[in-house]
Design a protein around this motif. Structure first.
Motif, short mmCIF file in Angstrom:
data_model
loop_
_atom_site.label_atom_id
_atom_site.label_comp_id
_atom_site.label_asym_id
_atom_site.label_seq_id
_atom_site.Cartn_x
_atom_site.Cartn_y
_atom_site.Cartn_z
N ILE A 159 9.24 18.50 -33.07
CA ILE A 159 8.50 18.90 -32.19
C ILE A 159 9.27 20.12 -31.34
O ILE A 159 10.26 19.85 -30.92
N GLY A 160 8.66 21.39 -31.51
CA GLY A 160 9.36 22.46 -30.79
C GLY A 160 8.47 23.26 -29.85
O GLY A 160 7.22 22.83 -29.75
N PRO A 161 8.74 24.23 -29.29
CA PRO A 161 8.17 25.08 -28.21
C PRO A 161 6.96 25.42 -29.12
O PRO A 161 6.97 25.64 -30.46
N GLY A 162 5.99 25.53 -28.45
CA GLY A 162 4.39 25.89 -28.82
C GLY A 162 3.61 24.53 -29.37
O GLY A 162 2.48 24.68 -29.53
N HIS A 163 4.50 23.38 -29.54
CA HIS A 163 3.56 22.12 -30.16
C HIS A 163 2.88 21.92 -28.63
O HIS A 163 3.41 21.82 -27.73
N PRO A 164 1.66 21.16 -28.97
CA PRO A 164 0.91 20.96 -27.64
C PRO A 164 1.44 19.62 -26.81
O PRO A 164 1.39 19.53 -25.72
N GLY A 165 2.35 18.92 -27.78
CA GLY A 165 3.08 17.55 -26.98
C GLY A 165 4.51 18.12 -26.55
O GLY A 165 5.20 17.12 -26.39
N TYR A 166 4.81 19.19 -26.82
CA TYR A 166 6.29 19.50 -26.55
C TYR A 166 6.84 19.28 -25.05
O TYR A 166 8.12 18.54 -24.79
N ASP A 167 6.14 19.61 -24.13
CA ASP A 167 6.64 19.27 -22.65
C ASP A 167 6.71 18.03 -22.35
O ASP A 167 7.53 17.42 -21.75
N ASP A 168 5.58 17.18 -22.88
CA ASP A 168 5.75 15.65 -22.84
C ASP A 168 7.01 15.32 -23.25
O ASP A 168 7.59 14.22 -22.81
N ASN A 226 19.20 21.19 -19.15
CA ASN A 226 18.65 21.45 -20.49
C ASN A 226 17.06 21.31 -20.48
O ASN A 226 16.28 21.94 -21.36
N ALA A 227 16.67 20.19 -20.09
CA ALA A 227 15.05 20.07 -19.78
C ALA A 227 14.53 21.14 -19.15
O ALA A 227 13.47 21.53 -19.67
N ALA A 228 15.00 21.42 -17.99
CA ALA A 228 14.30 22.51 -17.24
C ALA A 228 14.15 23.84 -18.10
O ALA A 228 13.20 24.38 -18.03
N GLN A 229 15.25 24.26 -18.95
CA GLN A 229 15.38 25.19 -19.58
C GLN A 229 14.42 25.29 -20.88
O GLN A 229 13.58 26.26 -21.00
N ALA A 230 14.46 24.18 -21.22
CA ALA A 230 13.35 23.90 -22.50
C ALA A 230 11.78 24.05 -22.24
O ALA A 230 11.01 24.73 -22.94
N MET A 231 11.68 23.86 -20.74
CA MET A 231 10.18 23.86 -20.38
C MET A 231 10.10 25.25 -19.62
O MET A 231 8.78 25.26 -18.95
N ASP A 232 10.98 25.94 -19.35
CA ASP A 232 11.05 27.29 -18.74
C ASP A 232 10.63 26.72 -17.15
O ASP A 232 9.75 27.45 -16.71
N ILE A 233 11.17 25.87 -16.54
CA ILE A 233 10.94 25.60 -15.08
C ILE A 233 12.12 25.53 -14.52
O ILE A 233 13.09 25.15 -14.86
N GLY A 234 12.11 25.27 -13.11
CA GLY A 234 13.36 25.07 -12.47
C GLY A 234 13.85 23.83 -12.46
O GLY A 234 12.80 22.67 -12.61
N THR A 235 14.96 23.12 -12.22
CA THR A 235 15.68 21.82 -12.38
C THR A 235 14.99 21.04 -11.64
O THR A 235 14.66 19.87 -11.89
#
Length: 148
Positions: free
Chosen positions: A96-105, A120-129
């Protein structure tokens, strides 16, 4: 400490230690990591050594009472790897990588179960920690206190 063990479709390059008991190897070309500590053991498949990428699959199970799992005998640790590998094979997880509908979950679940650090989670989802906890809360889960 055992040297290389080959069985049931996986290779353990190393198994041993105490507090925690650990094992490292490969399965299907992916990393395989066993860790037994406190009162639980975990098996991770995939991911990378520095923890910046979550495993493709993981399993955590209670074992004894504190601090029993950290002193798990080698034959039982090997049985736990076998158990985890059986579950992995039954579930046949895909990447499951970026672009997959379930990636953020997937990332939030990995973070909440301590399989991925906050940064690393924040970076993967492109959000603040600070937003990882809010994302976790939205899914109705909470962060584990420590990684097994």
């Amino acid at each position: 400490m055992s040297s290389e063990i080959r069985r049931n479709g996986y290779i353990l390059n190393w198994l041993g230690g105490s507090v925690p008991v650990q094992g490292e190897g490969t399965i299907d070309g992916r990393r395989l990591d066993l860790r037994a500590r406190s009162a639980e053991w975990s098996l991770e498949i995939g991911g990378n050594e520095n923890g910046s990428t979550p495993p493709v699959w993981w399993y955590v199970e209670d074992w004894g009472t504190w601090p029993d799992a950290g002193y798990m005998p080698e034959d039982e640790a090997l049985a736990m790897v076998d158990r985890g590998v059986t579950l992995y094979r039954e579930q046949q997880p895909g990447e499951i990588g970026p672009g997959h509908p379930g990636y953020d979950d997937f990332i939030v679940r990995a973070w909440s179960e301590a399989m991925l650090g906050t940064a690393n989670a924040a970076q993967a989802m492109d959000i603040g920690t600070g937003q990882t906890a809010a994302s976790c809360h939205q899914l109705g889960t909470s962060r584990r206190e420590y990684r097994c």
